[in-house]
Write a protein that holds these residues in place. Structure first.
Motif, PDB file in Angstrom:
ATOM      1  N   VAL A  63      -1.533  11.255  -4.803  1.00  0.00           N
ATOM      2  CA  VAL A  63      -0.981  10.355  -6.132  1.00  0.00           C
ATOM      3  C   VAL A  63      -0.478  11.305  -7.244  1.00  0.00           C
ATOM      4  O   VAL A  63       0.692  10.647  -7.711  1.00  0.00           O
ATOM      5  N   ILE A 123       3.292  12.267  -6.207  1.00  0.00           N
ATOM      6  CA  ILE A 123       4.102  11.297  -5.521  1.00  0.00           C
ATOM      7  C   ILE A 123       5.534  11.308  -6.221  1.00  0.00           C
ATOM      8  O   ILE A 123       6.411  11.038  -5.591  1.00  0.00           O
ATOM      9  N   VAL A 164       7.306   1.301  -1.187  1.00  0.00           N
ATOM     10  CA  VAL A 164       6.212   2.237  -1.143  1.00  0.00           C
ATOM     11  C   VAL A 164       5.127   1.319  -1.651  1.00  0.00           C
ATOM     12  O   VAL A 164       5.224   0.592  -2.413  1.00  0.00           O
ATOM     13  N   LEU A 188       0.666   1.493  -2.741  1.00  0.00           N
ATOM     14  CA  LEU A 188      -0.139   2.373  -3.117  1.00  0.00           C
ATOM     15  C   LEU A 188      -1.510   1.904  -3.169  1.00  0.00           C
ATOM     16  O   LEU A 188      -1.645   0.635  -3.697  1.00  0.00           O
ATOM     17  N   GLN A 198      -5.375   1.788  -3.754  1.00  0.00           N
ATOM     18  CA  GLN A 198      -6.297   2.717  -4.369  1.00  0.00           C
ATOM     19  C   GLN A 198      -7.674   2.166  -3.889  1.00  0.00           C
ATOM     20  O   GLN A 198      -8.236   0.815  -3.935  1.00  0.00           O
ATOM     21  N   ARG A 212      -3.650  -2.944  -4.513  1.00  0.00           N
ATOM     22  CA  ARG A 212      -2.492  -2.553  -4.150  1.00  0.00           C
ATOM     23  C   ARG A 212      -1.585  -2.519  -5.205  1.00  0.00           C
ATOM     24  O   ARG A 212      -1.383  -3.604  -5.725  1.00  0.00           O
ATOM     25  N   VAL A 270       8.512   4.765  -7.836  1.00  0.00           N
ATOM     26  CA  VAL A 270       7.030   4.994  -7.787  1.00  0.00           C
ATOM     27  C   VAL A 270       6.154   5.889  -8.781  1.00  0.00           C
ATOM     28  O   VAL A 270       5.215   5.859  -9.164  1.00  0.00           O
ATOM     29  N   VAL A 278       3.084   4.635 -11.039  1.00  0.00           N
ATOM     30  CA  VAL A 278       1.906   5.198 -11.009  1.00  0.00           C
ATOM     31  C   VAL A 278       1.613   5.356 -12.320  1.00  0.00           C
ATOM     32  O   VAL A 278       0.110   5.389 -12.357  1.00  0.00           O
ATOM     33  N   ILE A 311      -1.054   6.535   0.151  1.00  0.00           N
ATOM     34  CA  ILE A 311       0.411   5.956  -0.058  1.00  0.00           C
ATOM     35  C   ILE A 311       1.108   5.580   1.255  1.00  0.00           C
ATOM     36  O   ILE A 311       0.992   6.439   2.290  1.00  0.00           O
ATOM     37  N   ILE A 331       5.030   4.468   2.735  1.00  0.00           N
ATOM     38  CA  ILE A 331       6.416   4.508   2.678  1.00  0.00           C
ATOM     39  C   ILE A 331       6.999   4.061   3.781  1.00  0.00           C
ATOM     40  O   ILE A 331       6.819   4.486   4.969  1.00  0.00           O
TER      41      ILE A 331
END
Length: 410
Positions: free
Chosen positions: A339, A342, A360, A362, A364, A373, A381, A385, A396, A398
């Motif tokens: 994170v 990134i 992408v 992420l 969590q 999400r 990205v 973040v 993560i 991709i």
């Protein structure tokens, strides 16, 4: 016959002749256990299901392709009578009575000399459940009791600690991605039998609340390190407790060997002469994307996925990752512990040919009640973040698979 409860007993059939009459569904269900018991099995039946025929072809049973005839049970120790011919079943049952052969009848349990219990297995223990009498027999009820007992033994909710056969040592248990229901059955059972649990922050914490009061729970992050490196201190704690004769569980998040430093602990235990059991866990690299609706592979979209640790930035001399090569792959890239790196990772992938528009996601706190999400692209990205305040732990993803399933982005 007078109503008396059946007398439960375990038959030792290794090398002993067992006759099975009928090659249908009943035989198909019962034969595997008889084979596992090492019985010398003779199947007498004109026909058989494909599965039963396969057992004969494999040499696991001897198949005589004919109907039952008087004398078939003469040298048997045990018989399973399961033909579709009620008259043949009655004659075979009478023969079993004459020769004192214990027999089970699928068509009329009341006329049999033995009953087959509902059975299940858990770590070397066989659970067998019998109705106490012929009157009121309820096979579904006995099967439900069997299932409840076996499931309880397997998942640790029914605690039956070992005593005579128990040995001190360490179990390295992968706890899965966070949801306590996603730990393996074996992992949960070992956890229930532990004297000491040394747990990571990312392990399934809810399971710790279920442990009996006598279990010592140690937070690995709070072990006094002193002059030791953190991992060395954890290794020493495992060894110390195991040498005291205790059963120790090292509870880790995900799988012990996926960026979990599990092998370092195994090696340290081996050097100290401590027995160690490794219980694999469900890795967050595939389970967390799946929980968020993202398949790491998908037909026509991605034929491979690569899992990478992102705890070291691409421009760090300690990095062992070939980021330029990853940028050229067309499949899915899954990054763990990345994170805070990134932005640099996305910049490096784009610099080596990855499209800035590559999706992408992420995820969590995946698989937990706090899961969320956040979607972005490689171009956006880093800012996403920051704006969305995405915090570790987060997986993560991709690649094009991010856009395959239903989006839950914020």
């Amino acid at each position: 016959m007078a109503e008396h409860p059946a007398y439960p007993v375990g038959l030792r059939l290794t090398g002993r002749r067992v006759i099975v009459l009928g090659g249908g569904q009943v035989a198909q269900r019962r034969l595997p256990a008889l084979i596992a018991a090492g019985a010398d099995i003779v199947l007498v039946s004109p026909e058989a299901t494909p599965s039963v025929e396969a057992m004969a072809d494999a040499g696991e049973i001897t198949w005589e392709r004919r109907p039952y005839r008087d004398g078939d049970l003469a040298d048997a120790w045990y018989a399973l009578i399961a033909t579709s011919d009620h008259d043949a079943n009655a004659r075979a049952s009478a023969e079993a009575e004459r020769h004192r052969v214990w027999c089970v009848r699928s068509d009329d349990a009341d006329q049999a000399t033995a009953w087959t219990p509902a059975t299940g297995h858990s770590e070397g223990v066989t659970v067998a459940v019998l109705t106490t009498s012929a009157r009121g027999r309820d096979p579904r009820h006995t099967a439900a009791i069997r299932d409840a007992v076996v499931e309880g033994l397997r998942d640790g909710t029914l605690v039956a600690p070992h005593h005579r056969t128990r040995t001190a040592g360490v179990a390295l248990v992968g706890g899965g991605p966070g949801d306590p229901d996603l730990i393996t059955v074996r992992g949960r059972r070992l956890l229930a039998e532990a004297d000491v649990v040394i747990a990571d922050r990312l392990g399934p914490r809810d399971l710790l609340a279920e442990l009996p009061p006598h279990v010592e729970v140690i937070d690995a992050a709070k072990i006094p390190y002193g002059r030791y490196m953190a991992q060395e201190a954890i290794n020493n704690a495992l060894i110390e407790h195991a040498k005291q004769g205790k059963s120790v569980v090292r509870l880790k998040g995900g799988d012990p060997f996926v960026f979990g430093r599990g092998m370092e602990e195994v090696q340290a235990l081996a050097e100290a002469g401590i027995p160690c059991t490794v219980v694999p866990g469900i890795s967050s690299s595939i389970s967390v994307p799946g929980a968020a609706g993202i398949p790491v592979t998908h037909r026509g979209v991605a034929h491979e996925f690569t899992v990478v640790s992102g705890h070291v930035a691409p421009d760090d001399e300690r990095s062992l990752v070939d980021w330029p090569s990853l940028a050229k792959l067309t499949g899915t890239l899954v990054i763990l512990m990345g994170v805070d790196k990134i932005g640099k990772i996305a910049e490096t992938l784009v610099a080596h040919g990855k499209s800035p528009d590559t999706p992408v996601a992420l995820v969590q706190e995946g698989t937990t009640a706090a899961q969320r999400r956040v979607d972005a692209t490689l171009a956006t990205v880093a800012e996403t973040v920051r704006a969305q305040d995405v915090k570790p732990p987060a997986v993560i993803v991709i690649g094009a698979v991010v856009a395959v399933g239903p989006s839950a982005s914020e």
